[in-house]
Design an enzyme around this catalytic site. Sequence first.
Site, PDB file in Angstrom:
ATOM      1  N   HIS A  12       7.610 -10.743   3.585  1.00 12.92           N
ATOM      2  CA  HIS A  12       8.878 -11.474   3.636  1.00 12.92           C
ATOM      3  C   HIS A  12       9.326 -12.034   2.292  1.00 12.92           C
ATOM      4  O   HIS A  12      10.485 -12.397   2.127  1.00 12.92           O
ATOM      5  CB  HIS A  12       8.783 -12.617   4.645  1.00 12.92           C
ATOM      6  CG  HIS A  12       7.961 -13.786   4.170  1.00 12.92           C
ATOM      7  ND1 HIS A  12       6.575 -13.750   4.104  1.00 12.92           N
ATOM      8  CD2 HIS A  12       8.332 -15.026   3.733  1.00 12.92           C
ATOM      9  CE1 HIS A  12       6.126 -14.911   3.654  1.00 12.92           C
ATOM     10  NE2 HIS A  12       7.162 -15.696   3.416  1.00 12.92           N
ATOM     11  N   GLY A  14       9.119 -10.300  -0.565  1.00  8.03           N
ATOM     12  CA  GLY A  14       9.503  -9.193  -1.418  1.00  8.03           C
ATOM     13  C   GLY A  14      10.974  -8.838  -1.289  1.00  8.03           C
ATOM     14  O   GLY A  14      11.746  -9.480  -0.564  1.00  8.03           O
ATOM     15  N   CYS A 110       9.891   8.829  -2.373  1.00 11.33           N
ATOM     16  CA  CYS A 110       8.932   9.553  -3.200  1.00 11.33           C
ATOM     17  C   CYS A 110       7.974  10.393  -2.366  1.00 11.33           C
ATOM     18  O   CYS A 110       7.146  11.126  -2.916  1.00 11.33           O
ATOM     19  CB  CYS A 110       8.162   8.611  -4.104  1.00 11.33           C
ATOM     20  SG  CYS A 110       6.942   7.610  -3.237  1.00 11.33           S
ATOM     21  N   LYS A 141       2.087   6.435   1.489  1.00 10.98           N
ATOM     22  CA  LYS A 141       3.240   6.324   2.370  1.00 10.98           C
ATOM     23  C   LYS A 141       3.290   7.474   3.377  1.00 10.98           C
ATOM     24  O   LYS A 141       3.671   7.289   4.535  1.00 10.98           O
ATOM     25  CB  LYS A 141       4.523   6.269   1.540  1.00 10.98           C
ATOM     26  CG  LYS A 141       4.735   4.948   0.823  1.00 10.98           C
ATOM     27  CD  LYS A 141       4.860   3.809   1.823  1.00 10.98           C
ATOM     28  CE  LYS A 141       5.145   2.479   1.157  1.00 10.98           C
ATOM     29  NZ  LYS A 141       5.255   1.375   2.148  1.00 10.98           N
ATOM     30  N   PRO A 164      13.619   4.803   2.697  1.00 12.50           N
ATOM     31  CA  PRO A 164      14.717   4.325   1.857  1.00 12.50           C
ATOM     32  C   PRO A 164      14.765   5.033   0.516  1.00 12.50           C
ATOM     33  O   PRO A 164      13.741   5.457  -0.017  1.00 12.50           O
ATOM     34  CB  PRO A 164      14.400   2.840   1.678  1.00 12.50           C
ATOM     35  CG  PRO A 164      12.912   2.780   1.769  1.00 12.50           C
ATOM     36  CD  PRO A 164      12.510   3.846   2.766  1.00 12.50           C
ATOM     37  N   HIS A 180      11.118  -1.321 -11.235  1.00 16.40           N
ATOM     38  CA  HIS A 180      11.851  -0.068 -11.130  1.00 16.40           C
ATOM     39  C   HIS A 180      13.001  -0.053 -12.150  1.00 16.40           C
ATOM     40  O   HIS A 180      13.292  -1.038 -12.808  1.00 16.40           O
ATOM     41  CB  HIS A 180      12.393   0.111  -9.715  1.00 16.40           C
ATOM     42  CG  HIS A 180      11.331   0.408  -8.700  1.00 16.40           C
ATOM     43  ND1 HIS A 180      10.896  -0.527  -7.779  1.00 16.40           N
ATOM     44  CD2 HIS A 180      10.600   1.528  -8.473  1.00 16.40           C
ATOM     45  CE1 HIS A 180       9.956   0.022  -7.019  1.00 16.40           C
ATOM     46  NE2 HIS A 180       9.753   1.251  -7.419  1.00 16.40           N
TER      47      HIS A 180
END
Length: 320
Positions: A12, A14, A110, A141, A164, A180
């Site tokens: 929460h 982030g 990615c 992931k 996303p 990023h």
Amino acid sequence: MEFGEKIYVAGHRGLVGSALCRRLAQLGYKNLITRRFEELDLRDQHAVRDFFQQEQPAYVFLAAAKVGGIHANNTYPAEFIYDNLQVQNNVVHHSHLNGVKKLCFLGSSCIYPRLAPQPMKEEYLLDGKLEPTNEPYAVAKIAGIKLCQAYHRQFGSNFISVMPTNLYGPNDNFDLQNSHVLPAAIRKFVDARNAGAPAVTIWGTGTPHREFLHVDDMADACIYLMQKYNESDIVNIGVGEDVSIAELYGLVKRVTGYSGSIQYDHSKPDGTPRKLLDVSKLHALGWKAKISLEEGVRSTVAWYEEHGAAATGNAAVSKK
């Protein structure tokens, strides 16, 4: 999702987790459960077991992850794969054991092959080699996706997975070593403008293309899918448009009012040549992004300038 039932937002503090909490509150969901990393280390199986047994959330948004840009992925590959696997395994498994009604797992674009056809469709998953600079993170992931699909198949667990595109917005990580490209660009240009620096240097050639989605749109899409979508197949979340890194830097330069020049460091890696998601499935489900890139960059620059140095210290981990 029922308004009175417990909703656990993992991560929460982030970028995504904080946006989810904001949007859920706006929509009238008040019974939100959160834990700081210091209170609950999601890598700890026993701690996660105890948390789920005590709190018994009805819905879970799994937005906790160790994330970062090319430099962070290259520097901490073991942490990127280990930490993310541990978090995913623990949260998904104990969601199942404790009867969570629905879980939304946050993946990443990615996961797709480095040279996947553009725009990238959901079915391109595992259809080619990954980008080497973030392979450990991508593998973790992908494992999270397959974990959710396996529980869906074997137990009927209503665990969905969303992919996303590149995200940005309030509470992003602006640390130049671990962030990023977009938050790093915002910090570079704001700092250069304030210092009167003659030039800003960016990694690579500026030719790669990337898609950028404001995190408030991301949160809205996740909640929408939690209400409308119940399949195990992954769903891309993006805007369906991309820009070159050079164009992105030009936009950030203009928005920040920086008057110097842009230089390219060709000794640094570009990463994947292009990453654009096919969002036709998401559009068919009835959701489209609303925040334009310029509007989003302007609001994020304003947020960064307001929060200043406090915004640069966010760790590469979206705290659990």
